[in-house]
Design a protein around this motif. Structure first.
Motif, PDB file in Angstrom:
ATOM      1  N   SER A   1       0.821  -1.213   0.000  1.00  0.00           N
ATOM      2  CA  SER A   1       0.000   0.000   0.000  1.00  0.00           C
ATOM      3  C   SER A   1       0.857   1.266   0.000  1.00  0.00           C
ATOM      4  CB  SER A   1      -0.935   0.002   1.212  1.00  0.00           C
ATOM      5  OG  SER A   1      -0.192   0.002   2.427  1.00  0.00           O
ATOM      6  N   SER A   2       2.007   1.184   0.631  1.00  0.00           N
ATOM      7  CA  SER A   2       2.962   2.308   0.642  1.00  0.00           C
ATOM      8  C   SER A   2       4.319   1.743   0.241  1.00  0.00           C
ATOM      9  CB  SER A   2       3.022   2.964   2.023  1.00  0.00           C
ATOM     10  OG  SER A   2       1.775   3.479   2.402  1.00  0.00           O
ATOM     11  N   ARG A   3       4.602   1.764  -1.038  1.00  0.00           N
ATOM     12  CA  ARG A   3       5.777   1.074  -1.565  1.00  0.00           C
ATOM     13  C   ARG A   3       7.093   1.610  -1.019  1.00  0.00           C
ATOM     14  NH1 ARG A   3       4.791  -2.045  -6.373  1.00  0.00           N
ATOM     15  NH2 ARG A   3       6.986  -1.806  -6.926  1.00  0.00           N
ATOM     16  N   ARG A   4       7.103   2.870  -0.610  1.00  0.00           N
ATOM     17  CA  ARG A   4       8.350   3.465  -0.129  1.00  0.00           C
ATOM     18  C   ARG A   4       8.659   3.078   1.315  1.00  0.00           C
ATOM     19  NH1 ARG A   4      11.496   4.456  -3.886  1.00  0.00           N
ATOM     20  NH2 ARG A   4      12.669   5.866  -2.505  1.00  0.00           N
ATOM     21  N   LYS A   5       7.639   2.569   2.013  1.00  0.00           N
ATOM     22  CA  LYS A   5       7.843   2.185   3.408  1.00  0.00           C
ATOM     23  C   LYS A   5       8.464   0.797   3.502  1.00  0.00           C
ATOM     24  CE  LYS A   5       4.149   4.837   5.657  1.00  0.00           C
ATOM     25  NZ  LYS A   5       2.941   4.727   6.520  1.00  0.00           N
ATOM     26  N   THR A   6       9.129   0.544   4.600  1.00  0.00           N
ATOM     27  CA  THR A   6       9.710  -0.774   4.842  1.00  0.00           C
ATOM     28  C   THR A   6       8.615  -1.767   5.211  1.00  0.00           C
ATOM     29  OG1 THR A   6      10.032  -0.398   7.211  1.00  0.00           O
ATOM     30  CG2 THR A   6      11.824   0.300   5.719  1.00  0.00           C
ATOM     31  N   VAL A   7       8.957  -3.057   5.108  1.00  0.00           N
ATOM     32  CA  VAL A   7       8.013  -4.098   5.500  1.00  0.00           C
ATOM     33  C   VAL A   7       7.594  -3.912   6.961  1.00  0.00           C
ATOM     34  CG1 VAL A   7       7.803  -6.567   5.991  1.00  0.00           C
ATOM     35  CG2 VAL A   7       8.715  -5.813   3.803  1.00  0.00           C
ATOM     36  N   ARG A   8       8.552  -3.570   7.823  1.00  0.00           N
ATOM     37  CA  ARG A   8       8.234  -3.401   9.244  1.00  0.00           C
ATOM     38  C   ARG A   8       7.191  -2.306   9.455  1.00  0.00           C
ATOM     39  NH1 ARG A   8       9.248  -0.812  14.052  1.00  0.00           N
ATOM     40  NH2 ARG A   8       9.541  -2.221  15.868  1.00  0.00           N
ATOM     41  N   ASN A   9       7.400  -1.168   8.822  1.00  0.00           N
ATOM     42  CA  ASN A   9       6.468  -0.051   8.993  1.00  0.00           C
ATOM     43  C   ASN A   9       5.071  -0.385   8.471  1.00  0.00           C
ATOM     44  OD1 ASN A   9       8.278   1.632  10.284  1.00  0.00           O
ATOM     45  ND2 ASN A   9       8.927   2.670   8.414  1.00  0.00           N
ATOM     46  N   ASN A  10       5.015  -1.110   7.349  1.00  0.00           N
ATOM     47  CA  ASN A  10       3.719  -1.463   6.775  1.00  0.00           C
ATOM     48  C   ASN A  10       3.017  -2.571   7.551  1.00  0.00           C
ATOM     49  OD1 ASN A  10       3.287   0.310   4.622  1.00  0.00           O
ATOM     50  ND2 ASN A  10       4.603  -0.845   3.243  1.00  0.00           N
ATOM     51  N   LEU A  11       3.792  -3.363   8.295  1.00  0.00           N
ATOM     52  CA  LEU A  11       3.238  -4.528   8.980  1.00  0.00           C
ATOM     53  C   LEU A  11       2.879  -4.256  10.441  1.00  0.00           C
ATOM     54  CD1 LEU A  11       2.726  -7.475   8.027  1.00  0.00           C
ATOM     55  CD2 LEU A  11       4.895  -8.105   9.110  1.00  0.00           C
ATOM     56  N   LEU A  12       3.303  -3.118  10.966  1.00  0.00           N
ATOM     57  CA  LEU A  12       3.138  -2.819  12.396  1.00  0.00           C
ATOM     58  C   LEU A  12       1.701  -2.999  12.891  1.00  0.00           C
ATOM     59  CD1 LEU A  12       5.392   0.332  12.938  1.00  0.00           C
ATOM     60  CD2 LEU A  12       5.552  -1.839  14.195  1.00  0.00           C
ATOM     61  N   LYS A  13       0.760  -2.416  12.193  1.00  0.00           N
ATOM     62  CA  LYS A  13      -0.630  -2.458  12.651  1.00  0.00           C
ATOM     63  C   LYS A  13      -1.189  -3.873  12.610  1.00  0.00           C
ATOM     64  CE  LYS A  13      -5.111  -0.212  12.034  1.00  0.00           C
ATOM     65  NZ  LYS A  13      -5.874   0.802  11.261  1.00  0.00           N
TER      66      LYS A  13
ATOM     67  N   GLY B   1       4.985  -3.051  17.682  1.00  0.00           N
ATOM     68  CA  GLY B   1       6.387  -3.271  17.353  1.00  0.00           C
ATOM     69  C   GLY B   1       6.959  -4.573  17.850  1.00  0.00           C
ATOM     70  N   GLU B   2       6.594  -4.978  19.062  1.00  0.00           N
ATOM     71  CA  GLU B   2       7.165  -6.206  19.625  1.00  0.00           C
ATOM     72  C   GLU B   2       6.743  -7.428  18.818  1.00  0.00           C
ATOM     73  OE1 GLU B   2       7.226  -8.743  23.832  1.00  0.00           O
ATOM     74  OE2 GLU B   2       6.432  -6.689  23.794  1.00  0.00           O
ATOM     75  N   ASN B   3       5.448  -7.514  18.546  1.00  0.00           N
ATOM     76  CA  ASN B   3       4.952  -8.624  17.729  1.00  0.00           C
ATOM     77  C   ASN B   3       5.532  -8.585  16.322  1.00  0.00           C
ATOM     78  OD1 ASN B   3       3.411  -9.863  19.657  1.00  0.00           O
ATOM     79  ND2 ASN B   3       1.441  -9.081  18.920  1.00  0.00           N
ATOM     80  N   CYS B   4       5.615  -7.397  15.766  1.00  0.00           N
ATOM     81  CA  CYS B   4       6.132  -7.239  14.408  1.00  0.00           C
ATOM     82  C   CYS B   4       7.566  -7.750  14.322  1.00  0.00           C
ATOM     83  CB  CYS B   4       6.053  -5.773  13.985  1.00  0.00           C
ATOM     84  SG  CYS B   4       6.408  -5.499  12.233  1.00  0.00           S
ATOM     85  N   ASP B   5       8.366  -7.409  15.303  1.00  0.00           N
ATOM     86  CA  ASP B   5       9.763  -7.863  15.315  1.00  0.00           C
ATOM     87  C   ASP B   5       9.850  -9.376  15.453  1.00  0.00           C
ATOM     88  OD1 ASP B   5      10.689  -5.291  15.020  1.00  0.00           O
ATOM     89  OD2 ASP B   5      10.910  -4.940  17.176  1.00  0.00           O
ATOM     90  N   LYS B   6       8.924  -9.967  16.216  1.00  0.00           N
ATOM     91  CA  LYS B   6       8.888 -11.429  16.344  1.00  0.00           C
ATOM     92  C   LYS B   6       8.571 -12.084  14.992  1.00  0.00           C
ATOM     93  CE  LYS B   6       7.328 -11.768  21.171  1.00  0.00           C
ATOM     94  NZ  LYS B   6       6.192 -12.196  22.041  1.00  0.00           N
ATOM     95  N   VAL B   7       7.604 -11.510  14.292  1.00  0.00           N
ATOM     96  CA  VAL B   7       7.200 -12.049  12.987  1.00  0.00           C
ATOM     97  C   VAL B   7       8.362 -11.988  12.000  1.00  0.00           C
ATOM     98  CG1 VAL B   7       5.694 -11.684  10.988  1.00  0.00           C
ATOM     99  CG2 VAL B   7       4.769 -11.490  13.307  1.00  0.00           C
ATOM    100  N   LEU B   8       8.994 -10.835  11.928  1.00  0.00           N
ATOM    101  CA  LEU B   8      10.086 -10.642  10.981  1.00  0.00           C
ATOM    102  C   LEU B   8      11.267 -11.558  11.309  1.00  0.00           C
ATOM    103  CD1 LEU B   8       9.941  -6.748  10.708  1.00  0.00           C
ATOM    104  CD2 LEU B   8       9.217  -8.391   8.976  1.00  0.00           C
ATOM    105  N   ALA B   9      11.560 -11.702  12.594  1.00  0.00           N
ATOM    106  CA  ALA B   9      12.670 -12.575  13.004  1.00  0.00           C
ATOM    107  C   ALA B   9      12.373 -14.030  12.654  1.00  0.00           C
ATOM    108  CB  ALA B   9      12.922 -12.423  14.496  1.00  0.00           C
ATOM    109  N   ALA B  10      11.136 -14.464  12.923  1.00  0.00           N
ATOM    110  CA  ALA B  10      10.756 -15.849  12.629  1.00  0.00           C
ATOM    111  C   ALA B  10      10.800 -16.137  11.130  1.00  0.00           C
ATOM    112  CB  ALA B  10       9.359 -16.127  13.177  1.00  0.00           C
ATOM    113  N   ALA B  11      10.471 -15.112  10.341  1.00  0.00           N
ATOM    114  CA  ALA B  11      10.462 -15.281   8.882  1.00  0.00           C
ATOM    115  C   ALA B  11      11.834 -15.051   8.260  1.00  0.00           C
ATOM    116  CB  ALA B  11       9.449 -14.323   8.256  1.00  0.00           C
ATOM    117  N   GLY B  12      12.768 -14.533   9.055  1.00  0.00           N
ATOM    118  CA  GLY B  12      14.096 -14.245   8.530  1.00  0.00           C
ATOM    119  C   GLY B  12      14.107 -13.072   7.572  1.00  0.00           C
TER     120      GLY B  12
END
Length: 292
Positions: free
Chosen positions: A233-245, A250-261
């Motif tokens: 939806s916002s191509r210029r944003k990072t995956v983390r920023n777009n996935l936060l909500k 942030g804590e859950n988001c970081d867990k997701v990203l870490a688990a997915a590598g």
């Protein structure tokens, strides 16, 4: 029953429409494929026989309809133009009497779901799709959980490029991911404007979509579809920023990203379909656990 005009002759097609008090309607994206060799090749790629059930969008005066029915398939055509719907019913009345042909009149975006519920999903989907709604038709059917063994569609070249785009390219989008998640997508042939009447002001391309055997390839398809829409939806944003909500902070988001590598600073346009599927599964795990 009346005889259809010569499908290879723009002059005869125009005269036929004039004689019947009809005209091409630009709002419906109407263009007839007047190249007989191209029509044959497209139906060859569709790979049908007398056991095939086919949906066709936008039969017009029936040039592709004629090619499909001649190969023995059972065909349902979706036509928004009342005049064209009336004529193709008359052209192919013999097939209708044998229960090999029917017409669903109206906007396919509003009629396909009801027809699918009543008659089931056919083997094949075909169409010279109106350029302004092609992506919507394809996307709605995938989002609706409807997939065909094979699809052959002629669409605006730019849309076809999005469907086959690789990660990291300008054309790669959520629509690219959606199509490549559900199907193997291959280019069939490019069709210059001169292959059509009236001549469109855009280049066209035909693509073949073959159903993936291992679909859906993720734990939660509806979550995956929501996720890719959000990530792109916002191509210029990072995956983390777009996935936060979606991740619930942030804590859950970081867990997701870490688990997915996944590197938090990467953008969605750089991620492959398989990487996005893995991210979706990790998101499903973390979000599901957080709700317990």
């Amino acid at each position: 029953m009346i005889k259809h005009p010569d499908y290879n002759s723009p002059i005869e097609l125009k005269n036929f429409l004039d004689e019947n008090g009809m005209a091409m309607q630009k709002k419906f994206g109407q263009n007839f494929l007047v190249n007989a060799d191209a029509r044959k090749k497209l139906i060859d790629v569709l790979d049908i026989d007398e056991n095939s059930k086919v949906w066709e969008v936008g039969p017009g005066l029936g040039s592709m309809t004629d090619e499909i029915l001649s190969r023995g398939a059972t065909l349902t055509s979706f036509e928004i133009d009342h005049g064209f719907a009336r004529l193709v019913r008359q052209f192919f009345e013999d097939y209708s009497e044998k229960n090999k042909f029917s017409v669903v009149e109206g906007d396919v975006l509003k009629t396909w779901k009801k027809h699918c519920d009543e008659c089931g999903v056919p083997d094949r989907f075909f169409g010279n799709l109106p350029y302004n709604v092609a992506a919507t038709i394809i996307g709605d059917m995938i989002n609706g959980g409807v997939r065909f063994d094979k699809i052959v569609v002629t669409i605006q070249k730019e849309v076809a490029m999005r469907m086959t785009a690789a990660p990291g390219t300008e054309d790669y989008s959520s629509f690219s991911v959606l199509c490549q998640w559900a199907y193997d997508v291959k280019n069939v042939l490019d069709l210059a404007g001169g292959n059509f009447w009236p001549v469109p002001n855009v280049a066209s391309r035909a693509v073949l979509m073959t159903k993936k055997a291992d679909f859906p390839r993720c734990k939660n398809p509806s979550l995956f579809m929501r996720m890719i829409r959000q990530l792109f939806s916002s191509r210029r944003k990072t995956v983390r920023n777009n996935l936060l909500k979606m991740a619930g902070g942030g804590e859950n988001c970081d867990k997701v990203l870490a688990a997915a590598g996944v590197n938090p600073s990467v953008r969605a346009e750089a991620m492959s379909v398989d990487e996005l599927l893995k991210l979706s599964d990790c998101l499903s795990d973390v979000v599901g656990n957080s709700k317990k």
